[in-house]
Structures are given as C-alpha cells and as structure tokens.
Design an enzyme around this catalytic site. Sequence first.
Site, PDB file in Angstrom:
ATOM      1  N   ASP A 162       0.806  -1.217   0.000  1.00 31.28           N
ATOM      2  CA  ASP A 162       0.000   0.000   0.000  1.00 31.28           C
ATOM      3  C   ASP A 162       0.846   1.277   0.000  1.00 31.28           C
ATOM      4  O   ASP A 162       0.341   2.363   0.293  1.00 31.28           O
ATOM      5  CB  ASP A 162      -0.931   0.010   1.217  1.00 31.28           C
ATOM      6  CG  ASP A 162      -0.170  -0.184   2.532  1.00 31.28           C
ATOM      7  OD1 ASP A 162       1.085  -0.172   2.510  1.00 31.28           O
ATOM      8  OD2 ASP A 162      -0.821  -0.336   3.579  1.00 31.28           O
TER       9      ASP A 162
ATOM     10  N   CYS B 255       4.894  -0.239   2.663  1.00 30.18           N
ATOM     11  CA  CYS B 255       5.440  -1.570   2.938  1.00 30.18           C
ATOM     12  C   CYS B 255       6.816  -1.537   3.606  1.00 30.18           C
ATOM     13  O   CYS B 255       7.076  -2.320   4.526  1.00 30.18           O
ATOM     14  CB  CYS B 255       5.479  -2.393   1.652  1.00 30.18           C
ATOM     15  SG  CYS B 255       6.446  -1.663   0.306  1.00 30.18           S
TER      16      CYS B 255
ATOM     17  N   HIS C  85       8.475  -3.993  -3.948  1.00 33.04           N
ATOM     18  CA  HIS C  85       7.744  -4.250  -2.696  1.00 33.04           C
ATOM     19  C   HIS C  85       8.724  -4.784  -1.647  1.00 33.04           C
ATOM     20  O   HIS C  85       9.689  -5.478  -1.972  1.00 33.04           O
ATOM     21  CB  HIS C  85       6.621  -5.251  -2.948  1.00 33.04           C
ATOM     22  CG  HIS C  85       5.847  -5.592  -1.716  1.00 33.04           C
ATOM     23  ND1 HIS C  85       5.040  -4.680  -1.069  1.00 33.04           N
ATOM     24  CD2 HIS C  85       5.757  -6.780  -1.012  1.00 33.04           C
ATOM     25  CE1 HIS C  85       4.484  -5.280  -0.018  1.00 33.04           C
ATOM     26  NE2 HIS C  85       4.901  -6.527   0.050  1.00 33.04           N
TER      27      HIS C  85
END
Length: 308
Positions: free
Chosen positions: A179, A182, A301
């Site tokens: 989101d 992370c 990510h």
Amino acid sequence: LDSLLQEMSDDENDPREALLKAHRKEKKDLQGQIQGLKKAATDKKKKKELSETIANLEKALTEKHKRELEDFDSNLVTTNGTSEKPEVDVAGLTNGSAEGVEEEDEDAPLGPMPMKSGFTKVSKAQKRRDKKAAKEKERREEIEKQEEINKTGPRVLEQQAIKQKLTDKSLQLKEIASDGDCMFAGLVHQLDLLSIQSSVSQLRADTEKELSSNPDEYMPFLSNSNTGDPMSSEEYAVYCDKMKNTPAWGGQIELTVLSKVLKKPIKVIQGTGPDIDIGEGLEGPPLTLTYHRHLHNLGEHYNSVLPS
C-alpha cells in the site's frame, strides 16, 4: 430440364449454346439483384451479412449450372451414342467479367430473390452465442498461456531465490500489505520482534526530520523522476513533505536514514544479487526485510521476515 430442352429446340443456335446463353442470363439477373442488395446495406453489420448471402447465392447458381450441363451432356451421350463432350468453363459463368456476360447495370430492376436449397441463414442470437463462445475460448487460451509463462517467469524465479536464501538463514517470509507503506511497515514489524514499539507514521516523521535537517547529506543522491536532473531545493522540500504526509514509497535513501535514526543495522535480502547491508558499523542484530522487484504489478515491494 425437359421443358428447357424443348424451348431450345426452336433456337436457331446449337442447343448447348442456348443452354449457356440461358445460364449467362441467369447470372446477369443475379448480379442485378446483388447490386440492389448492396445499395440497401447501410451499415457494417448488414454489409457483413450481405457478403455471406451473396457468396451462398453465387455458389448455388454455379452448382445449378453445373448440374444442368452434366444432365445435358448425359442426354447427348444417350442420343448420339458418344461420350465426347464440349469443354466449358463453368466457373466463368459465375464471374462477372467472363466472356459473354454483359457489364452489370447497377440501375437494373431488382427481381424476386429465389430461395436456394442448402442455404440456411444464421440467426442473430446464434451469431451472438458463437461470438461469445469464441471469446471464451480465447480467454481460456490466454489464461493457460499466462499460467505456463508464470511457471518460469521472473516473479516465480525471484520468489524461489528469496525463499531459498531465507531457508539458509532459518527464516521465513512475513507478508506486508502493498500500500506504499510496505518498507516502513516491515521495519515496524521487525522492531516489534525486538519488543520496540513504533508505527508507520512515527517512522515517516523521523525520516522527514532527518532528511530536512541534513539536505547536503541526502539531496545529491535524489533526482527529478521526470527529467532525471538533480533535485532543486524546492523539489527536495516537497519530497520530504510527501515522505512524512503521504504513502510515498520508501527506498534505499530512507533505509539509510532510518538505520541512522534507529541506530540499528538493516539487511535487505533480494532474489538477484547479494544482500544489501546498511549501517554495518552499528551493533545488534539487523532489521531484516526482503525486496521484491516482480511480486506485484504496481512496482517494487518490501516484506518482513520471521524466524523459522
């Protein structure tokens, strides 16, 4: 056919030539009907349906002429006791440019359209069902293709490499929500394992304070994402504000900042290349994250880890 032969018996020409002449007339009549249908077709859908209708009509007429010629020749063999048959280009009878067929007249009156046996018009509902079935087949094939690619794609290979590295270190993956927070959320989880309470908002505020207090230390490593040019002071101020007040993605600069602020080393495990160690001179076990380039379509990510 018997009535047609009777009519030809009075013809001044050879009976076979009379039959061919009748065929040419039927072809001309059909072309006139086709021209009338083309003028009536006003949209693409109707034109597509018309193309199929025309093809079937021309095919039916060709087959009719072929049968009549074969019947004529068979009768001729029976009457004369010979199997010799004059050659004829049947295909040419359905070609608007064939010899003996006059140029089409687009203004010719449209006669009645005969219904040809063997031609069945496909309903609109059936066409819709066929189109839907074709799309579904294409969708299934695309899914199968993508699943096959995923077996050896960069995402799977990266995940396998990271999993192996974690296994070697007696660690396992801890999923963190993708989101924008992370990296910060992963560090919050790592601090929690050490019984240190923190939050994403607190780490973002600490990061902004350190960045704003020491622009000379960090600004040279940042650039404008659109132009690639070094950040100006104004752009750097906006960057710092976004890092505190928005879910802006954090990277290696922010990891360096937080290692300094928290006074703890940070280790980043990645699928390709060696691990990244930040703050190596600091004491204590490192806060460990995993870095994924291909896990999500939105971009890079970070996840956290747990002891196995």
